[in-house]
Design an enzyme around this catalytic site. Sequence first.
Site, PDB file in Angstrom:
ATOM      1  N   GLU A   1       0.837  -1.194   0.000  1.00 51.08           N
ATOM      2  CA  GLU A   1       0.000   0.000   0.000  1.00 51.08           C
ATOM      3  C   GLU A   1       0.878   1.252   0.000  1.00 51.08           C
ATOM      4  OE1 GLU A   1      -2.335  -0.588   3.474  1.00 51.08           O
ATOM      5  OE2 GLU A   1      -3.562  -2.179   2.603  1.00 51.08           O
ATOM      6  N   HIS A   2       0.248   2.405   0.028  1.00 49.38           N
ATOM      7  CA  HIS A   2       0.992   3.661   0.083  1.00 49.38           C
ATOM      8  C   HIS A   2       1.545   3.876   1.495  1.00 49.38           C
ATOM      9  CE1 HIS A   2      -0.102   5.044  -3.911  1.00 49.38           C
ATOM     10  NE2 HIS A   2      -1.357   4.739  -3.669  1.00 49.38           N
TER      11      HIS A   2
END
Length: 742
Positions: free
Chosen positions: A342-343
Amino acid sequence: MTMLTVLVVLSIVGSCSCNKAYIQIVDYIPQNKTGKMDPALVLTDQSPDNPYNMLRKNITFDLFNIDYAKSSELFEVNASTFEVTLERHKPGMVTYRHKVDTIQLDTDESAIVVVDEDPKIANVLQSFACVTGPLENPGLDKAVVQICPDKVFVKNNLRVLGTYQMCKGCKENLDMNAKVVRDVVQFKINDTNSKWTLKVQYNSGGSYSTVCETIDKSFGDGGIYTIVIKKSELGSVGGEVNYQCDIVSTKSPSNFWRPIWLPIILILIIILIIIVIRIVLKSFPLLRERVYNLLGIQHNSDEENGEPKKSSRLQSLDTFRGIAITTMIFVNYGGGKYYFMEHAAWDGLAVADFVFPWFMFMVGVSIVFSVQSQLKRNVPKTKILKKVVIRFLKLFFIGVFLNTAVQGGVHVDQIRIPGVLQRIGFTFFVCAILEILFIPLLTNVESYGGERLTVNVDDNAYNENGKYIDEGKYPEKKMWTFMRPSEPARSNISLIFHTWPQWILMALFSGIWAAVVFALPVPGCPKGYLGPGGIADGGEYPNCTGGATGYIDRLIWNNNIYRHPTCKEMFKTTQYFDPEGILGSLMAILTVYSGVIAGHVIQLNKSSRSGILIRLVVLSVVSLVIGIILCKGRFTGGWIPINKNLWSPSFVFITSGSSYGILAILYLLIDSQHLITGCPFSAMGKNPLFIYIGSYILYNYFPFNFYTEQSHGMLMFQAIVGTISWMFVALYLDYKKKYYKI
């Protein structure tokens, strides 16, 4: 030698699996402290053979391997009728028996039984038990911790403070919102990807004092843990009773890393299958002919003889673009819900943070080829400019339209204006305008018959030798002119003199970003603030999310920005922040321009593949070094931290450096040495926006997405199926030669 037996007696006529409960033993017997000294620590579960037979059958569970301050596994018992008895044995006789206080369990509840030896009376056993209630599922990347305290503690007077180690610079000792559940104090660890420092405090006399503290403790995904608080064997110091805390595992966590092997094994299997098919088809020409005819595939005779197929375009460009869009779809479909897929919450880099800049880098490369192709066809610059404007408007309004896909319907006054396609459109527009205005027709100087010639080549075109004039063919069949000193941009050196306005504008954009970010006064925030706000920085600037970057977006767009930034959960932020905001888009122009530079390098050096490789590697190293200097070599922090949300200069240089490097590797493997073809990623790269928009619109439709168990393994499987489904779509479109552009 004596032996200790923990006896669980089931005095029930018959047993029922629907009335099951669980018992866990925690061992504090002193002779087990330095080694496995007690050879007969056992749990005997006595149960009737059947409802009509009162004769009991002994089932012995060996607890020999329970070390000091460690626990057994959970043993299933009948919730209605079990009882626990502690015994010491000599051969043939029981020397001591102690019945544990009655433990009342409901169905599916569990109890922790702490077994100890009385420190004052030798060989006398003592115990206390805690009923923990039903064992709940903590959830993905979460854990449950329950405190089983000594009987002297009033449970409502216990509290737990936690410090989230992954949250650098955050406010420490946050209340973990512990609550009393039956005989334990229970709270949840909301992120098992980070280590935690926990303090258990007790309120006696109106003030809290720390009973025990665990530092940098790791908790596993989906695990349930018990903190046992008991009197320390050290006894009292200065009249004060000392207590010790030990963490034991009540329910083992899931294997966090095992699902990662699924895509790796799948990729290896696919590669192996492709290699076997290629070997078989190459070894059996008749079979190859039949397969090609059956599938309707056109094949090259040179390829049959082992020579690489000549391509009219650089496959490495399509492959890199395809890798970017494939990774983007994979992480958009969850990526198995792994935190590194994910970010990053704020500073730092994760896999998802590379995808967007990679794609934008390839937008820059494509700008060069597109503009140069049209210039070679003598398309007027005004017409090229018109196409650029139309494409920008299409991307912008399609992006806004996709932003209205909100569950339950979007509020018109809250439609998000910035977005991914909007940023692509804006940066494409700026860099394309600069390319049209300042860059002339790029030509490649070649030699034919001892004369120096300037050859105009097709977009992305070259032959296997990197030459544009084939021997034995009359050069007038090609577009060529004698080289004249007035003809511009035939080398990398001369190109610099044509691109200086672009470089000045890039410096200007960077200067504007720095001036606004570090000098603009933001109400309630320090100048130059680059943090996420919330509980970061000790909680001093809770409403300063993104500093000037966030402030400008909220000022201009008001409510029409992103409402769920990546920093919201970790840093407990309350301010809206859009990762595709105005200042970030200004810096994103530099990312696209990095791709423009790569496009110039490829266009001007097509006759020298080694020249392309060397220049791309040099650009990669230089970009990475600049980025590392800006962030002072730190993953978080530094002079200018690596931050995708802010699209900081260090983020630009590091992601651009990775783009140059990946493009160089793919160019070497695909276009230079012909070791791989780039399929299936090259097919994805030929329809990138179609695939991206399609994956967005059809996100909730099978087989691209479907409901599954909330575990890393099943979510990884779901993301792989969705991504591969779009790969098949791309392969089909490529087979049909259908390419959709905006």
